[in-house]
Design an enzyme around this catalytic site. Structure first.
Site, PDB file in Angstrom:
ATOM      1  CB  SER A  70      -2.689   8.931  10.134  1.00 56.33           C
ATOM      2  OG  SER A  70      -1.282   8.810  10.085  1.00 56.33           O
ATOM      3  CE  LYS A  73      -1.357   4.705   9.436  1.00 55.22           C
ATOM      4  NZ  LYS A  73      -0.964   6.125   9.389  1.00 55.22           N
ATOM      5  CB  SER A 126      -1.647   6.104  13.658  1.00 52.28           C
ATOM      6  OG  SER A 126      -1.735   6.755  12.408  1.00 52.28           O
ATOM      7  CE  LYS A 242      -5.417   6.084  12.156  1.00 50.13           C
ATOM      8  NZ  LYS A 242      -4.697   7.178  12.866  1.00 50.13           N
TER       9      LYS A 242
END
Length: 475
Positions: A70, A73, A126, A242
């Site tokens: 993720s 992203k 997320s 993140k």
């Protein structure tokens, strides 16, 4: 026409400045240079990069490819920010809801949210369905958005990266490296909106057309920044980042942290368990303890007027060339600014940036500073018409602007002096006349008195009317 001539003259002068001093390099001090060794980490790959200079402070297998999960992203969010407005309405399609699994916030088909709300869900929670919906809205369809991702990554400088979806779900054609991911994170951090979103701890999505009975409360999943499950991994210098996880990628993590004016980016890939948090903390502590940030303009002396050996470009041509005041370099804590080697790289492509000074230490790039053209005004030349060029050899050399100014000043001074002398001379004459008059005043008065005729009494009687009358009667 005059403006064009001035610009041509400035370009000629700057070109002479840059060509006069090629390949200026400091003396080699590399034998006395060292680079601190970092800690051992359990993650398969890791990197720490300065967010402003791009200096790599720590590296481990930084060019090996891994699944990003993720942390993908970050690029999805950056592209959405760059290509849409935050108040645009995003409508969730069937594919965005049913073709995405994993983490999400349970959106429904035809549900509507603003782009801003979607991006908070992407970065904090997320949410995979939000990442898909954002991609469709931004590019029109998911395929076009994926192409945008790969094009943007290549423009940033990524050479071992390929994306195949907007969320980071497992895919053999979806991979990156620690180095490429650090470049993407560095590029994203330049964007203020991205910094705000990624640095938010909690966010509330209000009622939507599908969720009319309750708000959606979001919490940042990065546990070095927000205690989602535990306070164990909180890091006081963390600015956000993140998280990522899939069974094939294991744990991945991108983190921003700042201390003592130095903002660092840490990327770790393929970590087991909580190793991504432990490795990131260890790497940040190592870098903050062993490196420092130094401003180039405040410390650079090799190219100024005092350096007679180089006759530096920043000295003799200071009105036309200046250093970027915000530029800095990163050095080991015990190193001095003068220990870094530097050279000038000339730039012929950009108009305002003439080149840059690049610094290296222990064989590593540690930062640089751009050389920019100033708006200094230069003296213009007298351009002759074609008919005057034939007679240019027969004419005497024209005076420079400075000489003409000096002549004018001299003429003005001579006229002033002459008038002043005339005024003094007239005043002296006036004083002499007054003094001459006072000195001869009594003599003149006496002479006037002697020359005056006294009146006879007889004449007075004779002229009397009474006397005349009596004489006629026989007196």
């Amino acid at each position: 026409m005059k403006i064009k001539k001035k610009r041509w003259i400035l370009c000629i002068i700057i070109s002479i400045c840059l060509c006069t001093f090629p390949d200026i390099v400091r003396a080699d001090n590399q034998s006395n240079q060292y680079w601190p060794e970092g800690p051992q980490i359990v993650s398969s790959a890791g990197i720490v990069m300065d967010a402003h200079t791009g200096t790599i402070l720590y590296e481990k297998n930084i060019h090996n490819t891994h699944y990003p999960a993720s942390i993908t992203k970050i690029l999805t969010t950056l592209l959405a920010i760059e290509n849409s407005k935050m108040d645009e309405i995003v409508t969730f399609s069937h594919d965005s809801v049913y073709n995405t699994g994993g983490s999400g916030i349970a959106r429904d088909v035809d549900e509507q949210m603003t782009m801003e709300q979607c991006l908070y869900a992407v970065m904090l929670a997320s949410a995979n369905e939000c990442a898909y919906a954002v991609a469709e809205h931004t590019a029109g369809n998911i395929e076009t958005f994926i192409q945008m991702m790969n094009d943007r990554a290549a423009k940033i400088g990524c050479q071992n990266t390929h994306f195949n979806n907007s969320s980071g779900l497992p895919d053999e054609q979806h991979y990156t490296t620690a180095y490429d991911m650090a470049l993407i994170a560095k590029e994203a951090y330049k964007n203020e909106t991205f910094r705000i979103i990624s640095g938010t701890k909690t966010y509330t999505i209000p009622f939507t057309n599908k969720h009319t009975d309750e708000e959606t409360y979001l919490q940042n999943h990065h546990q070095m920044y927000y205690p989602l499950k535990t306070r164990k991994y909180l890091y006081e210098y963390c600015l956000g980042g993140k998280t990522g996880y899939t069974t094939v990628a294991n744990s991945t993590l991108v983190t921003y942290a700042e201390k003592d004016g130095m903002t660092l980016i840490c990327v770790v890939l393929d970590a087991q368990g909580s190793g991504h948090y432990e490795d990131t903390r260890a790497l940040f502590d190592f870098c903050f303890d062993n490196f420092k940030k130094m401003n180039v303009m405040e410390n650079e002396t090799a190219y100024d007027q005092q350096n007679t050996e180089n006759d530096g470009i920043l000295g003799n041509y200071e009105p036309f060339v200046s250093l970027d005041s915000k530029s800095s370099i990163i050095l080991p804590i015990m190193a001095e600014f003068s220990d870094a080697e530097s050279k000038i790289i000339y730039n012929k492509e950009e108009k305002d940036i003439l080149g840059s000074i690049e610094y290296t230490y222990a064989g590593r790039f540690v930062g640089g500073a751009n050389l920019t053209a100033t708006n200094a005004v230069v003296d213009t030349f007298q351009f002759l018409d074609n008919k005057d060029e034939d007679n240019i050899k027969d004419t005497a050399p024209s005076k420079t602007k400075q000489e003409m100014t000096e002549d004018k000043v001299i003429q003005i001074n001579l006229v002033t002096i002459l008038l002043f002398l005339l005024a003094i001379f007239a005043a002296l004459i006036l004083v002499m006349l007054v003094w001459k008059f006072i000195d001869n005043f009594y003599y003149i008065k006496r002479k006037l008195h002697l020359n005056r005729k006294e009146k006879s009494p007889y004449k007075t009687i004779k002229q009397n009317k009474f006397y005349k009358r009596r004489g006629r009667k026989g007196f």
